[in-house]
Design an enzyme around this catalytic site. Structure first.
Site, short mmCIF file in Angstrom:
data_model
loop_
_atom_site.label_atom_id
_atom_site.label_comp_id
_atom_site.label_asym_id
_atom_site.label_seq_id
_atom_site.Cartn_x
_atom_site.Cartn_y
_atom_site.Cartn_z
N VAL A 8 -26.70 63.92 12.59
CA VAL A 8 -26.07 62.71 12.00
C VAL A 8 -24.64 63.88 11.88
O VAL A 8 -24.46 64.53 11.39
CB VAL A 8 -27.29 62.83 11.08
N SER A 9 -23.82 62.75 11.87
CA SER A 9 -22.43 63.53 11.64
C SER A 9 -22.32 63.64 9.65
O SER A 9 -21.22 64.12 9.54
CB SER A 9 -21.30 61.31 12.62
N THR A 10 -22.84 62.40 9.27
CA THR A 10 -22.24 62.42 7.57
C THR A 10 -23.97 63.19 6.80
O THR A 10 -25.03 62.43 7.41
CB THR A 10 -21.57 61.34 6.99
N GLN A 13 -26.32 59.46 6.42
CA GLN A 13 -26.17 59.24 7.17
C GLN A 13 -28.26 59.84 7.53
O GLN A 13 -27.98 61.15 5.86
CB GLN A 13 -26.12 59.60 8.47
#
Length: 201
Positions: A8-10, A13
């Site tokens: 996931v990007s962050t 998340q």
């Protein structure tokens, strides 16, 4: 062995959905990462690639969880296949262990090469136009001939408004190296339209 890779990007998340899907697919080991896909360094992905063995199958939720771009995706899948392993994407109907899946990735590779050739052609056209206007490409001090060529291409693409991430990926260099190349070309970052890409005769 089925090996999962989830990203996931962050940090905000949640990996739970991907993790559950990979476990349901039968993954015996799952590498998880909370990091932007634009980052060059992805430690867990690197660890997974180093530990891959022949006949392993890498399982991912979607293709964009693995690659930052089409060229990057093709590169990673090529590395996976070179180890004698395969790739399966749960939500893209991609499985390189099947003849149909291999054909799909051959098409992806062809598209990535086509994209690269278009950028090279546009860059050459830009350099020719600059020379026709009485400008020549600068030769940054302290760089090899190959690095000088990349610096000129980087400057041209940057002046065309291409994102830094995209330029870095296509030239296969880090952002810090790209910034150094642009600096050598006299480009003031943050204002491509006013950048001075080439030195006057």
């Amino acid at each position: 062995m089925k090996i999962g890779y989830a990203r996931v990007s962050t940090k905000d998340q949640n990996l739970a959905m991907q993790r559950d899907a990979l476990k349901a697919e039968g993954c015996e080991r799952i590498f998880e990462e909370k990091i932007s896909g634009t980052k060059f360094e992805r430690p867990e992905l690197q660890r997974m690639m180093e530990q891959l063995r022949e006949d392993d199958i890498v399982i991912i939720w979607k293709l964009d969880r693995l690659g930052r771009s089409l060229p990057d995706l093709v590169r990673l899948v090529s590395e996976i296949q070179a180890k004698g392993a395969g790739l399966k994407s749960l939500n893209d109907s991609i499985d390189t262990t099947t003849p149909q899946g291999k054909l799909t990735f051959h098409l992806f590779a062809a598209l990535a090469e086509f994209e690269r050739e278009i950028i090279v052609d546009r860059t050459k056209a830009g350099l020719s136009a600059a020379r026709a206007r009485g400008r020549v490409g600068g030769r940054p001090k302290g760089l090899s001939k190959k690095a000088q060529d990349k610096a000129m291409i980087a400057a041209t693409l940057y002046n065309q408004g291409r994102p830094v991430r995209e330029i870095s990926e296509h030239l296969n260099i880090s952002k810090s190296t790209l910034y150094r190349y642009l600096d050598h070309q006299g480009i003031k970052l943050g204002n491509p339209s006013q950048a001075t890409t080439f030195s006057q005769k």
